[in-house]
Design a protein around this motif. Structure first.
Motif, PDB file in Angstrom:
ATOM      1  N   ASP A 179       0.838  -1.188   0.000  1.00 31.47           N
ATOM      2  CA  ASP A 179       0.000   0.000   0.000  1.00 31.47           C
ATOM      3  C   ASP A 179       0.876   1.242   0.000  1.00 31.47           C
ATOM      4  O   ASP A 179       1.923   1.267   0.646  1.00 31.47           O
ATOM      5  N   GLU A 180       0.437   2.280  -0.731  1.00 28.55           N
ATOM      6  CA  GLU A 180       1.228   3.508  -0.891  1.00 28.55           C
ATOM      7  C   GLU A 180       2.624   3.150  -1.403  1.00 28.55           C
ATOM      8  O   GLU A 180       3.642   3.499  -0.818  1.00 28.55           O
ATOM      9  N   THR A 181       2.646   2.486  -2.542  1.00 29.59           N
ATOM     10  CA  THR A 181       3.900   1.977  -3.095  1.00 29.59           C
ATOM     11  C   THR A 181       4.975   3.041  -3.282  1.00 29.59           C
ATOM     12  O   THR A 181       6.150   2.776  -2.996  1.00 29.59           O
ATOM     13  N   PRO A 182       4.661   4.261  -3.743  1.00 31.02           N
ATOM     14  CA  PRO A 182       5.740   5.254  -3.913  1.00 31.02           C
ATOM     15  C   PRO A 182       6.458   5.618  -2.617  1.00 31.02           C
ATOM     16  O   PRO A 182       7.561   6.173  -2.671  1.00 31.02           O
ATOM     17  N   GLU A 183       5.851   5.331  -1.467  1.00 28.90           N
ATOM     18  CA  GLU A 183       6.486   5.649  -0.197  1.00 28.90           C
ATOM     19  C   GLU A 183       7.549   4.626   0.204  1.00 28.90           C
ATOM     20  O   GLU A 183       8.345   4.878   1.111  1.00 28.90           O
ATOM     21  N   PHE A 184       7.566   3.456  -0.423  1.00 31.55           N
ATOM     22  CA  PHE A 184       8.615   2.483  -0.152  1.00 31.55           C
ATOM     23  C   PHE A 184       9.942   2.987  -0.719  1.00 31.55           C
ATOM     24  O   PHE A 184       9.973   3.690  -1.739  1.00 31.55           O
ATOM     25  N   SER A 185      11.035   2.611  -0.063  1.00 28.94           N
ATOM     26  CA  SER A 185      12.347   3.048  -0.558  1.00 28.94           C
ATOM     27  C   SER A 185      12.649   2.373  -1.893  1.00 28.94           C
ATOM     28  O   SER A 185      12.200   1.250  -2.165  1.00 28.94           O
ATOM     29  N   SER A 186      13.416   3.078  -2.724  1.00 29.67           N
ATOM     30  CA  SER A 186      13.747   2.530  -4.044  1.00 29.67           C
ATOM     31  C   SER A 186      14.583   1.262  -3.919  1.00 29.67           C
ATOM     32  O   SER A 186      14.437   0.331  -4.716  1.00 29.67           O
ATOM     33  N   HIS A 187      15.452   1.181  -2.895  1.00 30.15           N
ATOM     34  CA  HIS A 187      16.260  -0.024  -2.707  1.00 30.15           C
ATOM     35  C   HIS A 187      15.374  -1.225  -2.360  1.00 30.15           C
ATOM     36  O   HIS A 187      15.612  -2.345  -2.832  1.00 30.15           O
ATOM     37  N   ALA A 188      14.351  -0.995  -1.544  1.00 30.51           N
ATOM     38  CA  ALA A 188      13.461  -2.091  -1.167  1.00 30.51           C
ATOM     39  C   ALA A 188      12.678  -2.587  -2.378  1.00 30.51           C
ATOM     40  O   ALA A 188      12.514  -3.795  -2.580  1.00 30.51           O
ATOM     41  N   LEU A 189      12.206  -1.656  -3.221  1.00 26.49           N
ATOM     42  CA  LEU A 189      11.445  -2.057  -4.405  1.00 26.49           C
ATOM     43  C   LEU A 189      12.342  -2.750  -5.432  1.00 26.49           C
ATOM     44  O   LEU A 189      11.930  -3.716  -6.075  1.00 26.49           O
ATOM     45  N   ASP A 190      13.572  -2.259  -5.589  1.00 27.66           N
ATOM     46  CA  ASP A 190      14.504  -2.904  -6.532  1.00 27.66           C
ATOM     47  C   ASP A 190      14.818  -4.332  -6.110  1.00 27.66           C
ATOM     48  O   ASP A 190      15.062  -5.206  -6.953  1.00 27.66           O
ATOM     49  N   ALA A 191      14.820  -4.582  -4.797  1.00 28.73           N
ATOM     50  CA  ALA A 191      15.153  -5.920  -4.305  1.00 28.73           C
ATOM     51  C   ALA A 191      14.082  -6.938  -4.651  1.00 28.73           C
ATOM     52  O   ALA A 191      14.317  -8.148  -4.524  1.00 28.73           O
ATOM     53  N   LEU A 192      12.895  -6.477  -5.072  1.00 33.41           N
ATOM     54  CA  LEU A 192      11.815  -7.401  -5.423  1.00 33.41           C
ATOM     55  C   LEU A 192      11.991  -8.012  -6.813  1.00 33.41           C
ATOM     56  O   LEU A 192      11.237  -8.922  -7.173  1.00 33.41           O
ATOM     57  N   ARG A 193      12.953  -7.531  -7.574  1.00 33.16           N
ATOM     58  CA  ARG A 193      13.097  -8.017  -8.954  1.00 33.16           C
ATOM     59  C   ARG A 193      13.435  -9.504  -8.989  1.00 33.16           C
ATOM     60  O   ARG A 193      12.832 -10.267  -9.748  1.00 33.16           O
ATOM     61  N   GLN A 194      14.397  -9.936  -8.178  1.00 34.26           N
ATOM     62  CA  GLN A 194      14.806 -11.340  -8.224  1.00 34.26           C
ATOM     63  C   GLN A 194      13.676 -12.282  -7.843  1.00 34.26           C
ATOM     64  O   GLN A 194      13.401 -13.247  -8.582  1.00 34.26           O
ATOM     65  N   PRO A 195      12.988 -12.081  -6.703  1.00 35.83           N
ATOM     66  CA  PRO A 195      11.900 -13.015  -6.394  1.00 35.83           C
ATOM     67  C   PRO A 195      10.770 -12.982  -7.412  1.00 35.83           C
ATOM     68  O   PRO A 195      10.146 -14.010  -7.676  1.00 35.83           O
ATOM     69  N   LEU A 196      10.490 -11.826  -8.011  1.00 32.67           N
ATOM     70  CA  LEU A 196       9.440 -11.764  -9.023  1.00 32.67           C
ATOM     71  C   LEU A 196       9.820 -12.568 -10.266  1.00 32.67           C
ATOM     72  O   LEU A 196       8.968 -13.184 -10.903  1.00 32.67           O
ATOM     73  N   GLU A 197      11.091 -12.563 -10.613  1.00 31.53           N
ATOM     74  CA  GLU A 197      11.532 -13.268 -11.824  1.00 31.53           C
ATOM     75  C   GLU A 197      11.740 -14.763 -11.580  1.00 31.53           C
ATOM     76  O   GLU A 197      11.381 -15.581 -12.424  1.00 31.53           O
ATOM     77  N   SER A 198      12.321 -15.119 -10.432  1.00 30.34           N
ATOM     78  CA  SER A 198      12.737 -16.510 -10.214  1.00 30.34           C
ATOM     79  C   SER A 198      11.813 -17.291  -9.285  1.00 30.34           C
ATOM     80  O   SER A 198      11.866 -18.520  -9.252  1.00 30.34           O
ATOM     81  N   GLY A 199      10.994 -16.600  -8.485  1.00 29.71           N
ATOM     82  CA  GLY A 199      10.124 -17.309  -7.550  1.00 29.71           C
ATOM     83  C   GLY A 199      10.810 -17.719  -6.264  1.00 29.71           C
ATOM     84  O   GLY A 199      10.240 -18.463  -5.465  1.00 29.71           O
ATOM     85  N   HIS A 200      12.034 -17.249  -6.043  1.00 28.56           N
ATOM     86  CA  HIS A 200      12.733 -17.509  -4.794  1.00 28.56           C
ATOM     87  C   HIS A 200      13.706 -16.369  -4.536  1.00 28.56           C
ATOM     88  O   HIS A 200      13.993 -15.562  -5.426  1.00 28.56           O
ATOM     89  N   VAL A 201      14.206 -16.292  -3.317  1.00 27.35           N
ATOM     90  CA  VAL A 201      15.167 -15.257  -2.954  1.00 27.35           C
ATOM     91  C   VAL A 201      16.369 -15.935  -2.308  1.00 27.35           C
ATOM     92  O   VAL A 201      16.218 -16.857  -1.501  1.00 27.35           O
ATOM     93  N   VAL A 202      17.554 -15.496  -2.698  1.00 25.40           N
ATOM     94  CA  VAL A 202      18.806 -16.042  -2.170  1.00 25.40           C
ATOM     95  C   VAL A 202      19.482 -14.964  -1.334  1.00 25.40           C
ATOM     96  O   VAL A 202      19.696 -13.842  -1.804  1.00 25.40           O
ATOM     97  N   ILE A 203      19.803 -15.294  -0.086  1.00 27.24           N
ATOM     98  CA  ILE A 203      20.416 -14.350   0.843  1.00 27.24           C
ATOM     99  C   ILE A 203      21.797 -14.875   1.208  1.00 27.24           C
ATOM    100  O   ILE A 203      21.924 -15.991   1.718  1.00 27.24           O
ATOM    101  N   ALA A 204      22.818 -14.088   0.934  1.00 23.74           N
ATOM    102  CA  ALA A 204      24.200 -14.487   1.217  1.00 23.74           C
ATOM    103  C   ALA A 204      24.689 -13.768   2.466  1.00 23.74           C
ATOM    104  O   ALA A 204      24.550 -12.543   2.579  1.00 23.74           O
TER     105      ALA A 204
END
Length: 381
Positions: free
Chosen positions: A329-354
């Protein structure tokens, strides 16, 4: 001289590795050494286990004691090894027949009084044990229903170390005094993560929640928006809702999980495993069979969205909404870094944390709903 071994499970994300817990007693000055790459909480198990054994009526061996966790290359974290360590020590001391312990996987934390407390990640741990060919698992009594979700595994739920010793030694099992009715079970305290609202009002902090009675039939009007929600649910499409405050964007997003298909058995186990690792399983409901809904606040950090944090990486909002809905909700209020981090899970269906301690992988296949109140709210942006 005495030697015994049993097994437990180390979790790496939502995947488990069976760990052999070995105990060796040698003549010498009484000492307790724990080896095998343990973390701080696991190192502290030496004191917990010693007190639990003594308070359970068993004798602590006054010899040189070495407990090894194999494979030593796998990092071990958490207090879920306590039960296995205690039984391995008692097996080496011949209080329990070591042959009985060899093919049993034990998961649980010990209190100083000998009670067995639940830990996070029971379901993925039992899944790992079953995948490795083990057929007998010992877990805390209050987590037995969760462990029983895994087919082909015999589950024994115990409330105290005293009860487990009696079962393994083929002795009469003592009765444990139940908690007073109406009072919160203190054994469940370790499953509630401070700050997440796991015990009450989970939605208020963005933690995933299950079906709470929301129904799309409650929505009057909004025919175009309802059609868009139905199309998104039918085709698995992401959704963008735009409208002035009070138009019903959140109301529609909350009702989207209600029209999604119920989770299949394998999907339910995946979702339940993630919530079990996060410590967010609803009390009295060991299996999540409805699509989860997660709505983090716009001030959420990148780590809270994709997962991470200090020490052992924990699932984030994208994983807590796996097979369900993630509402921003109120997507523009999220930080750009947080929104950019959603690219990998949206594309691959999983998230890898190192992390320095290792790499973890969490599932993150979700339907994303974005909401925007329009330029008036953001002064023309």
């Amino acid at each position: 001289m005495g030697f015994a071994r049993t097994c437990s499970v180390a979790l790496v994300g939502v995947e488990g590795v069976v760990v052999e817990v070995q105990a060796d007693l040698e003549p010498g000055v009484a000492a307790f050494t724990l080896v095998g790459l343990p973390d701080k909480s696991l190192t502290e198990s030496r004191d917990r286990v010693r007190a639990a054994v003594v308070n359970s009526g068993a004798e602590w061996p006054q010899r040189k004691l070495t407990v090894g966790l194999s494979p030593a290359s796998v990092p071990k974290a958490g207090s879920g090894f306590d039960l296995a360590v205690a039984c391995a020590v008692l097996g080496a001391a011949e209080r329990i027949d070591p042959r009985v312990l060899a093919d049993i996987v034990m998961i649980g934390e010990l209190g100083l009084d000998g009670r067995v407390r639940p830990v996070r990640g029971i379901l993925p741990a039992v899944l790992a044990a079953a995948g490795a060919g083990y057929e007998q698992v010992v877990v805390p009594e209050c987590a037995a229903a969760e462990a029983s979700l895994v087919p082909g595994v015999s589950v024994l739920g115990v409330r105290s170390l005293r009860q487990l010793i009696a079962v393994l030694a083929d002795e009469p099992v003592p009765d444990e005094e139940p908690d007073e009715p109406g009072r919160p079970d203190p054994l469940l305290a370790g499953l509630r993560v401070p700050g997440t609202g796991a015990a009450t009002a989970m939605h208020s902090n963005g933690a995933a929640q299950q079906d709470s009675g929301h129904d799309l039939a409650d929505v009057v009007g909004q025919h175009s928006a309802r059609t868009a929600v139905e199309v998104a649910a039918a085709g698995g499409h992401h959704l963008f809702l735009e409208g002035p405050p009070g138009a019903g964007k959140t109301m529609l997003a909350e009702r989207l999980p209600a029209i999604l298909p119920r989770l299949a058995r394998e999907e339910s186990l995946e979702v339940t495993a993630v919530h079990s690792v996060a410590g967010l399983l609803p009390p009295g409901k060991p299996l999540i069979d409805t699509p989860p809904y997660c709505a983090p606040h716009h001030s959420a950090t990148m780590q809270s969205l994709v997962g991470g944090g200090p020490g052992v990486a924990r699932p984030g909002a994208v994983s807590l909404s796996h097979r369900g809905v993630l509402f921003l909700d109120e997507t523009p209020e999220f930080s750009s870094h947080a929104l950019d981090a959603l690219r990998q899970p949206l594309e691959s269906g999983h998230v890898v944390i190192a992390r320095s301690a290792g790499v973890v992988r969490f599932p993150a296949q979700f339907l994303m709903v974005l909401a925007y109140a329009g330029p008036d709210m953001f002064n023309g942006r």
